[in-house]
Design an enzyme around this catalytic site. Structure first.
Site, PDB file in Angstrom:
ATOM      1  N   GLU A 257       0.852  -1.193   0.000  1.00 30.94           N
ATOM      2  CA  GLU A 257       0.000   0.000   0.000  1.00 30.94           C
ATOM      3  C   GLU A 257       0.887   1.242   0.000  1.00 30.94           C
ATOM      4  O   GLU A 257       1.765   1.377   0.849  1.00 30.94           O
ATOM      5  CB  GLU A 257      -0.905   0.005   1.244  1.00 30.94           C
TER       6      GLU A 257
ATOM      7  N   ASP B  58      -8.714   1.385  -7.521  1.00 36.09           N
ATOM      8  CA  ASP B  58      -9.212   2.651  -8.062  1.00 36.09           C
ATOM      9  C   ASP B  58      -9.620   2.435  -9.517  1.00 36.09           C
ATOM     10  O   ASP B  58      -8.810   1.990 -10.330  1.00 36.09           O
ATOM     11  CB  ASP B  58      -8.107   3.708  -7.975  1.00 36.09           C
TER      12      ASP B  58
ATOM     13  N   LYS C 150     -11.805   7.920 -16.139  1.00 40.27           N
ATOM     14  CA  LYS C 150     -11.541   8.695 -17.351  1.00 40.27           C
ATOM     15  C   LYS C 150     -10.627   7.922 -18.297  1.00 40.27           C
ATOM     16  O   LYS C 150      -9.640   7.320 -17.875  1.00 40.27           O
ATOM     17  CB  LYS C 150     -10.913  10.039 -16.988  1.00 40.27           C
TER      18      LYS C 150
ATOM     19  N   ASP D  93     -16.628  -3.709  -7.160  1.00 39.92           N
ATOM     20  CA  ASP D  93     -18.066  -3.448  -7.287  1.00 39.92           C
ATOM     21  C   ASP D  93     -18.343  -2.583  -8.510  1.00 39.92           C
ATOM     22  O   ASP D  93     -19.496  -2.271  -8.798  1.00 39.92           O
ATOM     23  CB  ASP D  93     -18.597  -2.743  -6.032  1.00 39.92           C
TER      24      ASP D  93
ATOM     25  N   GLU E 167     -12.907  -3.871   3.662  1.00 42.60           N
ATOM     26  CA  GLU E 167     -13.731  -2.816   4.241  1.00 42.60           C
ATOM     27  C   GLU E 167     -14.668  -2.218   3.192  1.00 42.60           C
ATOM     28  O   GLU E 167     -15.847  -1.968   3.466  1.00 42.60           O
ATOM     29  CB  GLU E 167     -12.836  -1.719   4.833  1.00 42.60           C
ATOM     30  N   TYR E 168     -14.134  -1.970   1.998  1.00 43.82           N
ATOM     31  CA  TYR E 168     -14.956  -1.415   0.925  1.00 43.82           C
ATOM     32  C   TYR E 168     -16.059  -2.388   0.509  1.00 43.82           C
ATOM     33  O   TYR E 168     -17.192  -1.985   0.239  1.00 43.82           O
ATOM     34  CB  TYR E 168     -14.087  -1.087  -0.289  1.00 43.82           C
ATOM     35  N   GLU E 169     -15.718  -3.656   0.445  1.00 47.84           N
ATOM     36  CA  GLU E 169     -16.694  -4.659   0.022  1.00 47.84           C
ATOM     37  C   GLU E 169     -17.890  -4.689   0.960  1.00 47.84           C
ATOM     38  O   GLU E 169     -19.043  -4.755   0.518  1.00 47.84           O
ATOM     39  CB  GLU E 169     -16.021  -6.029  -0.035  1.00 47.84           C
TER      40      GLU E 169
END
EC number: 2.1.1.33
Length: 217
Positions: free
Chosen positions: A69, A118, A122, A154, A192-194
């Site tokens: 990270e 991410d 664009k 997602d 966490e995002y999931e």
């Protein structure tokens, strides 16, 4: 994502250098010596706050894990998990993973995880997506012959782009789900995002892919 500045983060990382490897390039080709065994090595690129890689390491003590990270204010949360309960099969790297060959030699890694990367929506930013062809080449350079990439998101547009990018690169899909949480897939560990996105009703997409080792007939 707006990151909250944590002034203590760098000092914490330096203090616990046994967990966050400050000079990963010096271990290139010798990660098994650092772990003290010859177990397979799995890496997560963009490990975020570390729930996924920490839980994977806890559940699979016979596999070594490395979470990579680049954001110091984020990886310090992953470090806090290790400070609270150390796992001997988990290390962290606070570096950009743009060129993994700086850290690892050919065949040193058995699996690459890409979780909720991410999307860089664009078109002019396509080269920054972690499934762009230069990144796929990068992973191929460090993976074993039958090594795998496991990708989860997602974002439907990113998923469709990634499938196309992998297919054009010549990769083979070994598992694919367009709705992971409503599939029969077992053993899923949520990031966490999931957890956040799925609680809002978002579909979770997942693909597992390998590099083609034989020419197409």
């Amino acid at each position: 994502m707006r990151l909250r500045h944590k002034p203590y983060a760098m000092d914490r990382i330096k203090e616990y250098s046994q967990f966050v490897i400050g000079n990963p390039e010096e271990h290139r080709g010798n990660w098994k010596e650092l772990f003290g065994n010859d177990h397979p090595i799995h890496i997560e690129v963009g490990t975020g706050r570390g729930r996924f890689v920490y839980e994977m390491a806890k559940a699979n003590p016979d596999i070594n894990y490395i979470g990579i990270e680049k954001f110091t204010s984020v990886i310090v949360d992953a470090l806090d998990k290790l400070i609270e309960k150390e796992l001997p099969n988990l290390k962290l790297i606070n570096k950009d993973a743009e060129d993994l060959t700086v850290f690892f030699t050919k065949g040193e890694i058995d699996r690459v995880y890409l979780n909720f990367s991410d999307p860089w929506p664009k078109k002019r930013h396509a080269k920054r997506r972690l499934t762009y062809k230069t990144f796929l080449r990068n992973y191929e350079e460090v993976l074993v012959k039958d090594g795998e990439i496991h990708f989860k998101t997602d974002n439907q547009a990113l998923f469709e782009y990634s499938l196309m990018s992998m297919a054009e690169y010549g990769m083979v899909f070994t598992f694919l789900s367009l709705d992971l949480h409503n599939s029969d897939f077992e053993g899923n560990i949520m990031t966490e995002y999931e957890e956040k996105f799925s609680s809002k009703g978002h579909r979770i997409y997942r693909v597992e892919a390998k590099y083609r080792t034989e020419p197409v007939q």
